[in-house]
Design a protein around this motif. Structure first.
Motif, PDB file in Angstrom:
ATOM      1  N   GLN A  73       0.836  -1.201   0.000  1.00  0.00           N
ATOM      2  CA  GLN A  73       0.000   0.000   0.000  1.00  0.00           C
ATOM      3  C   GLN A  73       0.873   1.254   0.000  1.00  0.00           C
ATOM      4  OE1 GLN A  73      -3.407   0.239  -0.325  1.00  0.00           O
ATOM      5  NE2 GLN A  73      -2.876   2.391  -0.604  1.00  0.00           N
ATOM      6  N   LEU A  74       1.951   1.213   0.788  1.00  0.00           N
ATOM      7  CA  LEU A  74       2.878   2.350   0.828  1.00  0.00           C
ATOM      8  C   LEU A  74       3.512   2.574  -0.542  1.00  0.00           C
ATOM      9  CD1 LEU A  74       4.297   4.490   2.534  1.00  0.00           C
ATOM     10  CD2 LEU A  74       6.016   2.771   3.126  1.00  0.00           C
ATOM     11  N   THR A  76       2.191   1.800  -3.412  1.00  0.00           N
ATOM     12  CA  THR A  76       1.131   2.365  -4.256  1.00  0.00           C
ATOM     13  C   THR A  76       0.943   3.848  -3.949  1.00  0.00           C
ATOM     14  OG1 THR A  76       0.019   0.218  -4.323  1.00  0.00           O
ATOM     15  CG2 THR A  76      -1.302   2.144  -4.886  1.00  0.00           C
ATOM     16  N   ASP A  77       0.930   4.191  -2.662  1.00  0.00           N
ATOM     17  CA  ASP A  77       0.761   5.593  -2.264  1.00  0.00           C
ATOM     18  C   ASP A  77       1.918   6.447  -2.765  1.00  0.00           C
ATOM     19  OD1 ASP A  77      -1.548   4.793  -1.012  1.00  0.00           O
ATOM     20  OD2 ASP A  77      -0.723   4.890   1.024  1.00  0.00           O
ATOM     21  N   LEU A  81       1.795   9.585  -5.250  1.00  0.00           N
ATOM     22  CA  LEU A  81       2.381  10.896  -4.923  1.00  0.00           C
ATOM     23  C   LEU A  81       3.348  11.354  -6.004  1.00  0.00           C
ATOM     24  CD1 LEU A  81       3.035  10.564  -1.087  1.00  0.00           C
ATOM     25  CD2 LEU A  81       1.433  12.107  -2.219  1.00  0.00           C
TER      26      LEU A  81
END
Length: 125
Positions: A73-74, A76-77, A81
């Motif tokens: 998830q990080l 993907t985030d 960004l």
């Protein structure tokens, strides 16, 4: 089984029998029951420890899965960004170019107006 381990086992057995006899237990069945209960108690502890280890393994597996999901998830985030920052950079660059073009046109218009003004003045208009 090595010679030393055999000697140690014999010594332990002899000591155990001496302790049982010292406690007043001379009956072989009682001695065998005491040995069985001691072994049963040790096996119970081993099983309890194995169950505890299995629970710890399951908990670690769950934590690892959660950590992996969090890292994905990080990732993907971070990618999102980067996309947003890239788009913002592109938008900023486009706006900068548009502003430069606008300022050039304004400067050109102002220059044309000044030239027209001086031309009119020089011609007496």
């Amino acid at each position: 089984m090595s010679e030393e381990n055999y000697y140690d086992d014999e010594q332990i057995s002899a000591t155990f029998l001496e302790l049982m006899q010292f406690a007043g237990v001379n009956d072989q069945v009682t001695i065998n029951n005491a040995i069985f209960q001691a072994v049963e108690g040790l096996l119970k502890k081993v099983l309890e420890n194995e169950i505890a280890l299995t629970l710890v393994r399951e908990e670690l597996k769950t934590l690892f899965i959660n950590l992996t999901e969090d890292l994905l998830q990080l990732q993907t985030d971070i990618a999102a960004l980067i996309d947003v920052a890239s788009q913002a950079g592109a938008d900023f660059n486009k706006t900068r170019i548009e502003l430069e073009d606008h300022y050039r046109k304004c400067a050109l218009y102002t220059l044309e107006q000044q030239i027209q003004h001086y031309t009119d003045e020089s011609q007496g208009k």
